[in-house]
Motif scaffolding. Sequence first.
Motif, PDB file in Angstrom:
ATOM      1  N   GLU A  19       0.842  -1.193   0.000  1.00  0.00           N
ATOM      2  CA  GLU A  19       0.000   0.000   0.000  1.00  0.00           C
ATOM      3  C   GLU A  19       0.880   1.248   0.000  1.00  0.00           C
ATOM      4  O   GLU A  19       1.855   1.326   0.747  1.00  0.00           O
ATOM      5  CB  GLU A  19      -0.906   0.021   1.230  1.00  0.00           C
ATOM      6  N   PRO A  20       0.576   2.224  -0.838  1.00  0.00           N
ATOM      7  CA  PRO A  20       1.404   3.434  -0.863  1.00  0.00           C
ATOM      8  C   PRO A  20       1.299   4.187   0.447  1.00  0.00           C
ATOM      9  O   PRO A  20       0.251   4.173   1.106  1.00  0.00           O
ATOM     10  CB  PRO A  20       0.818   4.252  -2.019  1.00  0.00           C
ATOM     11  N   PRO A  21       2.391   4.845   0.867  1.00  0.00           N
ATOM     12  CA  PRO A  21       2.333   5.595   2.123  1.00  0.00           C
ATOM     13  C   PRO A  21       1.395   6.793   2.003  1.00  0.00           C
ATOM     14  O   PRO A  21       1.197   7.343   0.916  1.00  0.00           O
ATOM     15  CB  PRO A  21       3.778   6.049   2.335  1.00  0.00           C
ATOM     16  N   VAL A  22       0.829   7.171   3.115  1.00  0.00           N
ATOM     17  CA  VAL A  22      -0.079   8.309   3.188  1.00  0.00           C
ATOM     18  C   VAL A  22       0.576   9.385   4.045  1.00  0.00           C
ATOM     19  O   VAL A  22       1.197   9.077   5.072  1.00  0.00           O
ATOM     20  CB  VAL A  22      -1.437   7.894   3.788  1.00  0.00           C
ATOM     21  N   ALA A  23       0.437  10.629   3.625  1.00  0.00           N
ATOM     22  CA  ALA A  23       1.010  11.740   4.389  1.00  0.00           C
ATOM     23  C   ALA A  23       0.118  12.048   5.583  1.00  0.00           C
ATOM     24  O   ALA A  23      -0.901  12.725   5.464  1.00  0.00           O
ATOM     25  CB  ALA A  23       1.173  12.961   3.497  1.00  0.00           C
ATOM     26  N   ALA A  24       0.476  11.529   6.742  1.00  0.00           N
ATOM     27  CA  ALA A  24      -0.262  11.802   7.969  1.00  0.00           C
ATOM     28  C   ALA A  24      -0.047  13.261   8.377  1.00  0.00           C
ATOM     29  O   ALA A  24       0.829  13.947   7.831  1.00  0.00           O
ATOM     30  CB  ALA A  24       0.225  10.865   9.069  1.00  0.00           C
ATOM     31  N   PRO A  25      -0.818  13.770   9.327  1.00  0.00           N
ATOM     32  CA  PRO A  25      -0.585  15.133   9.794  1.00  0.00           C
ATOM     33  C   PRO A  25       0.867  15.338  10.218  1.00  0.00           C
ATOM     34  O   PRO A  25       1.433  14.527  10.949  1.00  0.00           O
ATOM     35  CB  PRO A  25      -1.539  15.264  10.985  1.00  0.00           C
ATOM     36  N   GLY A  26       1.479  16.408   9.710  1.00  0.00           N
ATOM     37  CA  GLY A  26       2.867  16.704  10.028  1.00  0.00           C
ATOM     38  C   GLY A  26       3.879  15.917   9.233  1.00  0.00           C
ATOM     39  O   GLY A  26       5.088  16.051   9.471  1.00  0.00           O
ATOM     40  N   GLU A  27       3.425  15.109   8.267  1.00  0.00           N
ATOM     41  CA  GLU A  27       4.329  14.270   7.489  1.00  0.00           C
ATOM     42  C   GLU A  27       4.220  14.572   5.998  1.00  0.00           C
ATOM     43  O   GLU A  27       3.287  15.231   5.537  1.00  0.00           O
ATOM     44  CB  GLU A  27       4.035  12.786   7.740  1.00  0.00           C
ATOM     45  N   VAL A  28       5.203  14.057   5.254  1.00  0.00           N
ATOM     46  CA  VAL A  28       5.204  14.154   3.800  1.00  0.00           C
ATOM     47  C   VAL A  28       5.451  12.771   3.218  1.00  0.00           C
ATOM     48  O   VAL A  28       5.925  11.862   3.907  1.00  0.00           O
ATOM     49  CB  VAL A  28       6.298  15.119   3.286  1.00  0.00           C
ATOM     50  N   VAL A  29       5.127  12.620   1.954  1.00  0.00           N
ATOM     51  CA  VAL A  29       5.501  11.450   1.179  1.00  0.00           C
ATOM     52  C   VAL A  29       6.528  11.890   0.149  1.00  0.00           C
ATOM     53  O   VAL A  29       6.374  12.936  -0.499  1.00  0.00           O
ATOM     54  CB  VAL A  29       4.290  10.804   0.482  1.00  0.00           C
ATOM     55  N   VAL A  30       7.575  11.092   0.015  1.00  0.00           N
ATOM     56  CA  VAL A  30       8.669  11.396  -0.910  1.00  0.00           C
ATOM     57  C   VAL A  30       8.774  10.277  -1.942  1.00  0.00           C
ATOM     58  O   VAL A  30       8.759   9.094  -1.576  1.00  0.00           O
ATOM     59  CB  VAL A  30      10.003  11.531  -0.147  1.00  0.00           C
ATOM     60  N   ASP A  31       8.865  10.650  -3.211  1.00  0.00           N
ATOM     61  CA  ASP A  31       9.228   9.701  -4.261  1.00  0.00           C
ATOM     62  C   ASP A  31      10.740   9.539  -4.234  1.00  0.00           C
ATOM     63  O   ASP A  31      11.480  10.516  -4.436  1.00  0.00           O
ATOM     64  CB  ASP A  31       8.780  10.203  -5.629  1.00  0.00           C
ATOM     65  N   VAL A  32      11.223   8.336  -3.972  1.00  0.00           N
ATOM     66  CA  VAL A  32      12.648   8.096  -3.768  1.00  0.00           C
ATOM     67  C   VAL A  32      13.379   8.082  -5.102  1.00  0.00           C
ATOM     68  O   VAL A  32      13.013   7.355  -6.029  1.00  0.00           O
ATOM     69  CB  VAL A  32      12.874   6.774  -3.014  1.00  0.00           C
ATOM     70  N   GLU A  33      14.430   8.904  -5.195  1.00  0.00           N
ATOM     71  CA  GLU A  33      15.288   8.929  -6.382  1.00  0.00           C
ATOM     72  C   GLU A  33      16.428   7.927  -6.291  1.00  0.00           C
ATOM     73  O   GLU A  33      16.798   7.288  -7.274  1.00  0.00           O
ATOM     74  CB  GLU A  33      15.912  10.323  -6.559  1.00  0.00           C
ATOM     75  N   ARG A  34      17.007   7.827  -5.106  1.00  0.00           N
ATOM     76  CA  ARG A  34      18.189   6.982  -4.918  1.00  0.00           C
ATOM     77  C   ARG A  34      18.266   6.577  -3.457  1.00  0.00           C
ATOM     78  O   ARG A  34      17.937   7.373  -2.584  1.00  0.00           O
ATOM     79  CB  ARG A  34      19.445   7.775  -5.309  1.00  0.00           C
ATOM     80  N   ALA A  35      18.697   5.346  -3.214  1.00  0.00           N
ATOM     81  CA  ALA A  35      18.875   4.869  -1.844  1.00  0.00           C
ATOM     82  C   ALA A  35      20.145   4.032  -1.768  1.00  0.00           C
ATOM     83  O   ALA A  35      20.476   3.298  -2.703  1.00  0.00           O
ATOM     84  CB  ALA A  35      17.668   4.038  -1.395  1.00  0.00           C
ATOM     85  N   GLY A  36      20.858   4.157  -0.656  1.00  0.00           N
ATOM     86  CA  GLY A  36      22.080   3.402  -0.467  1.00  0.00           C
ATOM     87  C   GLY A  36      21.842   2.150   0.351  1.00  0.00           C
ATOM     88  O   GLY A  36      20.957   2.103   1.210  1.00  0.00           O
ATOM     89  N   VAL A  37      22.642   1.115   0.084  1.00  0.00           N
ATOM     90  CA  VAL A  37      22.639  -0.105   0.897  1.00  0.00           C
ATOM     91  C   VAL A  37      23.740   0.027   1.938  1.00  0.00           C
ATOM     92  O   VAL A  37      24.906   0.243   1.608  1.00  0.00           O
ATOM     93  CB  VAL A  37      22.861  -1.356   0.031  1.00  0.00           C
ATOM     94  N   CYS A  38      23.363  -0.099   3.192  1.00  0.00           N
ATOM     95  CA  CYS A  38      24.269   0.118   4.323  1.00  0.00           C
ATOM     96  C   CYS A  38      24.570  -1.208   5.010  1.00  0.00           C
ATOM     97  O   CYS A  38      23.818  -2.185   4.871  1.00  0.00           O
ATOM     98  CB  CYS A  38      23.606   1.094   5.297  1.00  0.00           C
ATOM     99  N   GLY A  39      25.653  -1.220   5.784  1.00  0.00           N
ATOM    100  CA  GLY A  39      25.974  -2.416   6.562  1.00  0.00           C
ATOM    101  C   GLY A  39      24.868  -2.790   7.525  1.00  0.00           C
ATOM    102  O   GLY A  39      24.654  -3.979   7.803  1.00  0.00           O
ATOM    103  N   THR A  40      24.142  -1.794   8.038  1.00  0.00           N
ATOM    104  CA  THR A  40      23.003  -2.088   8.905  1.00  0.00           C
ATOM    105  C   THR A  40      21.926  -2.852   8.150  1.00  0.00           C
ATOM    106  O   THR A  40      21.307  -3.777   8.686  1.00  0.00           O
ATOM    107  CB  THR A  40      22.429  -0.778   9.482  1.00  0.00           C
TER     108      THR A  40
END
Length: 336
Positions: A19-40
């Motif tokens: 389900e797509p995220p919904v912008a709750a009060p005080g929040e935003v939704v961002v279309d992700v351009e790039r994400a890194g893979v971390c050791g975590t």
Amino acid sequence: MTRALVLTGPGEAEVQEVEPPVAAPGEVVVDVERAGVCGTDVELFTGHMSYLSTGRSRYPLRPGHEWCGRVTAAGEGVDPAWLGRRVTGDTMLGCGHCARCRAGRHHVCAELAEIGISRGRPGALAEQVALPVTALHRLPDTVDPALGALVEPGGNALRAVRGAALDPGERLLVLGTGTIGLLAALFARAQGVEVHLMGRDDEGLRLAADLGFTGAWTRASLPALPWHAVIDASNAPGLPALALDLVEPAGRLVYIGLARSPSTLDTRDLVLKDVTAVGILGGSAGLAGAIAAYADGSVDARPLVAATVGLADTAGVLAGRRPGGAGPKIHIDPRR
């Protein structure tokens, strides 16, 4: 529906329609351009992350905390001027009300939630992510998607350099040539510090040399120089003690690496050398500085990215299949 990487159990990951995220009060939704893979992210995938044993994290889990994108929806109470802006965001989400949060130390809030890591907060290895507007940092046009997704690790590295508290011309030794170690070296060099790095082998030091660091050593070749500060950015349990052995009396130690097993050091040496030791958790206080350094060109971290692949390739990356060149970081373009 939108696509997201979902960790369903130890060693199990798949791209799912969610389900797509919904912008709750005080929040935003961002279309992700790039994400890194971390050791975590890798530890969450393998099941070795300590949060999984304490219940702070649990499967199914949607990882990803190094990212950039564009705001496409704003919830109630959010300034509509955020719409359309390119942003990155803080991983660490405090309660906002406790004494730690009010003092600007939300990254150690007792109720801390971490995007893509803990307390069920979905991450950015996905086409979209939602987060509080208070966590946003605007990206200038000069910060491209590769740099935007390196802001979070950059903030960590910059905090480590600040913890070393060196003046221009003083000498820093960085233990470890992974993403954080190399970023710390880049930020320190930009501040006029003489930077040296120690890695496991000559192959691991090749990128450091390509980045212009002439002081790139193994333990066997490390010269006996006075190290005014040492940053341990490794995951080796023996290196915290080595850092204490190497640092100059009255110098500073910065510990940002985490080993899977406990590290031991002799606090008598810490006292008798009058050494200051600093621990670094999270990049929150360094994010703005990292963005500024990337924007003005004083730090170019893009050579650390070995390859950028699509969301469907992420499970393979987590399992150890590394495409591309010698850089330590793999980026994901969720739009592919």
